[in-house]
Write a protein that holds these residues in place. Structure first.
Motif, PDB file in Angstrom:
ATOM      1  N   LEU A 213       0.824  -1.407  -0.024  1.00  0.00           N
ATOM      2  CA  LEU A 213      -0.051  -0.013  -0.005  1.00  0.00           C
ATOM      3  C   LEU A 213       0.809   1.315   0.059  1.00  0.00           C
ATOM      4  CD1 LEU A 213      -2.840  -0.935   2.549  1.00  0.00           C
ATOM      5  CD2 LEU A 213      -3.074  -0.948  -0.073  1.00  0.00           C
TER       6      LEU A 213
ATOM      7  N   ASN B 215      -6.722  -4.248   0.885  1.00  0.00           N
ATOM      8  CA  ASN B 215      -7.535  -3.553  -0.464  1.00  0.00           C
ATOM      9  C   ASN B 215      -6.718  -3.922  -1.683  1.00  0.00           C
ATOM     10  OD1 ASN B 215      -8.826  -1.960  -2.127  1.00  0.00           O
ATOM     11  ND2 ASN B 215      -8.912  -0.268  -0.826  1.00  0.00           N
TER      12      ASN B 215
ATOM     13  N   SER C  84      -7.488  -5.295   8.763  1.00  0.00           N
ATOM     14  CA  SER C  84      -8.527  -4.510   8.441  1.00  0.00           C
ATOM     15  C   SER C  84      -8.278  -3.667   7.406  1.00  0.00           C
ATOM     16  CB  SER C  84      -8.772  -3.813   9.669  1.00  0.00           C
ATOM     17  OG  SER C  84      -7.505  -3.027  10.191  1.00  0.00           O
ATOM     18  N   ASN C  85      -7.116  -3.566   6.886  1.00  0.00           N
ATOM     19  CA  ASN C  85      -6.478  -2.599   5.815  1.00  0.00           C
ATOM     20  C   ASN C  85      -6.248  -3.218   4.156  1.00  0.00           C
ATOM     21  OD1 ASN C  85      -6.599  -0.382   7.530  1.00  0.00           O
ATOM     22  ND2 ASN C  85      -4.518  -0.757   8.069  1.00  0.00           N
TER      23      ASN C  85
ATOM     24  N   VAL D  67       0.364  -6.382   5.502  1.00  0.00           N
ATOM     25  CA  VAL D  67      -0.896  -5.363   5.684  1.00  0.00           C
ATOM     26  C   VAL D  67      -1.770  -5.823   6.795  1.00  0.00           C
ATOM     27  CG1 VAL D  67      -2.854  -4.422   4.534  1.00  0.00           C
ATOM     28  CG2 VAL D  67      -0.724  -5.012   3.268  1.00  0.00           C
ATOM     29  N   ASP D  68      -2.228  -4.826   7.573  1.00  0.00           N
ATOM     30  CA  ASP D  68      -3.060  -5.222   8.598  1.00  0.00           C
ATOM     31  C   ASP D  68      -4.391  -5.899   8.044  1.00  0.00           C
ATOM     32  OD1 ASP D  68      -5.622  -4.567  10.797  1.00  0.00           O
ATOM     33  OD2 ASP D  68      -3.925  -4.898  11.969  1.00  0.00           O
TER      34      ASP D  68
END
Length: 389
Positions: free
Chosen positions: A71, A107, A104-105, A101-102
């Motif tokens: 990201l 994408n 919740s993030n 990447v966590d």
């Protein structure tokens, strides 16, 4: 008479790395008979852990580089250098991995493989021209465009505006400009290690199968699939290579980067375990061996599709060396492994227990099972150790 046993497991995911598993098996073998000569050859099949396996088995070293994460945030990533050759090993997950990447993030609309391209560029700058690429475990679904962009390729939309690659931008690509693509790439060789043969598009393609694991909603999956199809169309116009249903172009959880390598690099794709067997000179280690011990966390019908135990057993069978497999869990369909040289499959779980307990005790359980198997294998001592098959 000296008796030699080759120990060549993959990781037991969630509990032991391949190196830890090999150590646990070796301890069990030595408990059965301290005089047995053991050769430890931790294995991998092209997924995460492949770089570590190759570097440590060959006595190589690592190089650390600051690159863009999936990201865009800066991450420290490493690539490996084999100890017995001028080959560089790059694991996609180091720079573009889902573990960076966590949850919740996650994408895949925004994620990019740019950092993987930066790793390749750094290795080129250091003089490497032979590459092994372990692709998979990514947070991306950009068809490898981010990686290509980091190496000098440029993309434009229908208005002539430059595009910054990401999953959501694939639908907008109208033109591919390769004029500044790093010329050193054509002077190099790229061996793509993958344990799956997913096509780029369709119900078994990169987006539909693995997009949801990377945070894609059903709406995102449809948008990403349309974008990937547009990208494949543009690649066909540029190169004449039809990636749409090309086996391995989707490369499982690699988000389509396999297709980018096949289209724009002097690359060939091979079964991951075969790449590892060749790079580690595994077959040479089998000389004078009387047994091979391998394994991984889950062994079932899918193992025969090219996973580590199958590949190891095939190589050992060529040398007329029997193979025994250990597994954290044994599923349906293991009978298909016997035709590849596997003599038996053993679960390391020795009684009722929870999954958490099995994971926590994995090393202990593997050592105990390895000892039991070796004690069965050793049937007598007459003027030294006799071997049986």
């Amino acid at each position: 008479m000296e008796m030699k046993v080759v120990i060549a497991p993959d990781s037991f995911k969630g509990s032991m790395t391949a190196i830890e598993a090999a150590s646990a098996i070796e301890e069990g073998v030595k408990r059965a008979h301290p005089g047995i000569k053991t050769v430890s050859m931790p294995m991998a099949d092209g997924g995460e852990g492949t770089m570590t396996c190759l570097v440590q088995t060959t006595g190589g070293h690592y190089e650390e580089v600051s690159v863009n994460g999936p990201l865009g945030n800066t991450v420290n990533a490493t690539f490996g250098c084999l100890g017995h050759s001028s080959t560089c090993v790059i694991e996609m997950a180091e720079a573009s991995g889902i573990a960076l990447v966590d949850k919740s993030n996650l994408n895949p609309m925004e994620a990019s493989t740019y950092g993987t391209g930066q790793l390749i560029k750094e290795a080129l700058d250091q003089g490497y021209r032979h590459f092994i690429l372990a692709i998979g475990g990514s947070a991306t679904n950009d068809g490898g465009t981010g990686m290509l962009h980091a190496l000098g390729m440029t993309f434009y939309d229908s208005t002539g505006s430059e595009i910054t690659p990401a999953g959501k931008k694939l639908i907008d690509i109208k033109e591919i400009d390769v004029s500044d693509f790093d010329p050193r790439i054509q002077e190099s060789t790229f061996l793509i290690a993958s344990d799956v043969q997913n096509p780029l598009l369709g119900p078994t393609g990169a987006t539909h199968v693995f997009g949801p694991q990377k945070g894609a909603t059903p709406v995102m999956v449809k948008e990403l699939e349309k974008g990937m199809e547009n990208w494949a169309d543009r690649v066909y116009e540029q190169t004449g290579i039809h990636l749409h249903d090309h086996p391995g172009a989707g490369a499982g959880a690699a988000g389509g980067i396999g297709g980018a390598f096949l289209a724009f690099f002097p690359a060939k794709m091979e079964r991951g375990i075969d790449v590892v067997i060749e790079a580690t000179q595994f077959k040479a280690s089998l000389e004078s061996a009387i047994l091979v011990l391998t394994g991984e966390g889950q062994v079932d019908y899918q193992t025969a599709s090219g996973k580590t135990p199958m590949g190891v057993a095939q190589a050992a069978k060529e040398k007329r060396v029997p193979t025994i497999v250990f597994a954290g869990s044994v599923g349906e369909g293991i009978e298909s492994l016997y035709e590849f040289g596997v003599k038996s499959v053993h679960s390391i779980v020795d009684g009722p227990m929870t999954l958490d307990e099995a994971i926590g005790r994995a090393s202990e359980l593997l050592t105990k099972r390895a000892e039991q198997v070796m004690r069965t294998f050793l049937v007598s001592v007459v003027d030294g150790i006799e071997k049986v098959y």
